[in-house]
Design an enzyme around this catalytic site. Sequence first.
Site, mmCIF file in Angstrom:
data_model
loop_
_atom_site.group_PDB
_atom_site.id
_atom_site.type_symbol
_atom_site.label_atom_id
_atom_site.label_comp_id
_atom_site.label_asym_id
_atom_site.label_seq_id
_atom_site.Cartn_x
_atom_site.Cartn_y
_atom_site.Cartn_z
ATOM 1 N N GLU A 168 1.046 -0.708 -0.112
ATOM 2 C CA GLU A 168 -0.455 -0.045 0.126
ATOM 3 C C GLU A 168 0.803 1.039 -0.109
ATOM 4 O OE1 GLU A 168 -1.627 3.316 0.018
ATOM 5 O OE2 GLU A 168 -2.180 2.507 2.438
ATOM 6 N N CYS A 202 -1.930 8.988 2.332
ATOM 7 C CA CYS A 202 -2.448 8.042 1.173
ATOM 8 C C CYS A 202 -2.933 8.409 0.003
ATOM 9 C CB CYS A 202 -2.018 6.524 1.101
ATOM 10 S SG CYS A 202 -2.885 5.756 2.268
#
Length: 380
Positions: A168, A202
Amino acid sequence: GELLALEVGKIFPEGKGEVQEYVDVCDYATGLSRQLPGQVLPSERPEHFMMEQWHPLGAVGIICAFNFPIAVLGWNSAIGMITGNTQIWKCAPTTTLSSIATQKIIVDVLNRNNLPGGIATFTAGGKDIGESIVDNTSIPLVSFTGSCAAGREVNMKVASRFGKSLLELGGNNAVFVHDDADVEVAIRGTLFGAVGTCGQRCTTCRRLYVHDKHYDAVKERLAALYSKLKIGNPLEAGVLVGPLHTLESVKKFETTVATAVAQGGKVIVGGKAFGANDSSVPGPNYVQPTIIEVTPQTPIVKEEAFVPILYLMKYSSMEEAIAYNNDVEQGLSSAIFTNHIRNINPVSYTHLRAHETPEHLVCRLLLEKKKKKKIKNNKI
């Protein structure tokens, strides 16, 4: 939640919400544990069948990022444990206190259920500890959350020993405000999406594309809200923006602003670091959340800086917006503010008839394709 605010710099409501996220994913994983069936398949051999079973991998390595140390652990550990795996997890070097507190809770829960605390093994340290997890052939799967550069290295090392990896990594996320959008809803959603966690998510909104129709209004309104943001101690009530995590991030903020301006960008609001001697903030890690007006072709737009900088741009059509969205190497998340469902996926909805659901559309198109193929075959 308070430890997260102190270590990460996110405001207390965000820290508290992150702890709740771990609780929620545990609830989800518990329900999911009854929904992991294998298939029973027929065989071409008489009196035989094939049965599919899932088996634990064994030990799972989890390397967490600084910005969501508890949530990232939760996503991985809860799913890993209900599928029968043990775990060894490493926190970022700068989030040791909150990670130790979390580990203590995990071990207490395991012990209360007559399970050894070693099911969840915790380690702290620097890059050398992470590398030992990545290189260890006894750990068949490594989950890594962090930068694209580090993730690329992790992926190659784990693959070289035929292990599995879950990555990720970064994101360069876009928000689009279409010509039929509720502008006030779009502005409020974009605001927190861009400045939450001081731009260190993110999924942070880094690119804002506004339709020509609303561009000036959104620009003016958003700049006004940015100028009123309360910046300060993340534990103080009413503060919406805390500090950047490190002084290195402050330097990255300053160089990114300078680069954007050098490439023709115009700072609409913000653009400065407060500095170590500024008494209006508690420390040297504070910066002004920033909006920079640029064109979609500006090179800096395609880079992820992981700081609270929002690039503001125009577009004229949905086709143009989709092209801009896809014109970066990073992915992860995008959002469109619109009041018409056709704009969510214009390609799929091109042939949507009145009162027809998307599911009906798919079925109709498949039937029409099958019918055309049958007619063609008959002609042959």
